[in-house]
Scaffold this active site. Structure first.
Site, PDB file in Angstrom:
ATOM      1  N   ASP A  50       0.836  -1.193  -0.016  1.00 53.25           N
ATOM      2  CA  ASP A  50      -0.036   0.090   0.048  1.00 53.25           C
ATOM      3  C   ASP A  50       0.840   1.366   0.053  1.00 53.25           C
ATOM      4  O   ASP A  50       1.738   1.347   1.068  1.00 53.25           O
ATOM      5  CB  ASP A  50      -0.941  -0.073   1.198  1.00 53.25           C
ATOM      6  CG  ASP A  50      -2.002  -0.973   1.180  1.00 53.25           C
ATOM      7  OD1 ASP A  50      -1.966  -1.883   0.269  1.00 53.25           O
ATOM      8  OD2 ASP A  50      -2.778  -0.962   2.112  1.00 53.25           O
ATOM      9  N   ASP A 106      -6.653  -6.860   8.122  1.00 50.57           N
ATOM     10  CA  ASP A 106      -5.358  -6.358   7.592  1.00 50.57           C
ATOM     11  C   ASP A 106      -4.248  -6.628   8.674  1.00 50.57           C
ATOM     12  O   ASP A 106      -4.502  -6.376   9.807  1.00 50.57           O
ATOM     13  CB  ASP A 106      -5.153  -4.958   7.193  1.00 50.57           C
ATOM     14  CG  ASP A 106      -5.701  -4.769   5.795  1.00 50.57           C
ATOM     15  OD1 ASP A 106      -5.938  -5.808   4.773  1.00 50.57           O
ATOM     16  OD2 ASP A 106      -5.989  -3.621   5.420  1.00 50.57           O
TER      17      ASP A 106
END
Length: 129
Positions: free
Chosen positions: A86, A115
């Site tokens: 990310d 996550d």
């Protein structure tokens, strides 16, 4: 890949694409009302589209651009695993965070999202606020 597994993977990828562009309205349409979303401490767990939006929208406020690179994805039935990088562009730099995500999908909606990442990696680079 079964149709159910293909749908689950497509749903997760569509969700990540919407989040990448910070299109919260489109993203939360792919989230079930009872979805449980968990991040490492200190962030914790929230429920449903409103909970997810309440965590992510203020967090991403300083973000000028996002890129969620899916490095690997695997699925087993309705469960989809992603290994991601990310990337978040702030005013003065890019911040990168390796993330592993686990999603469960039912009826083309995400019902579970967790996550895994080192929170200190992102929090130490993120603007205070």
């Amino acid at each position: 890949m079964s149709e159910d597994a293909a749908d689950a993977t497509r749903t997760v990828m569509a969700f990540l694409k919407a989040m990448e562009t910070l299109d919260y309205d489109r993203a939360v349409m792919l989230v079930a009302d009872d979805c449980e979303y968990t991040n490492p401490p200190p962030i914790g767990t929230v429920t449903g589209p409103a909970g997810i939006r309440a965590v992510l929208q203020p967090f991403f406020a300083p973000t000028l651009e996002n890129e969620f690179r899916v490095l690997r994805a695997a699925q087993s039935g309705a469960v989809v695993f992603t290994e991601r990088l990310d990337r978040h562009k702030l005013a003065d730099r890019w911040v990168e965070l390796p993330v592993t995500g686990v999603f469960e999908v039912r009826d083309r909606q995400i019902t579970y999202w967790r996550d895994y990442f080192n929170a200190a990696t992102i929090l130490s680079q993120w603007p205070a606020g």
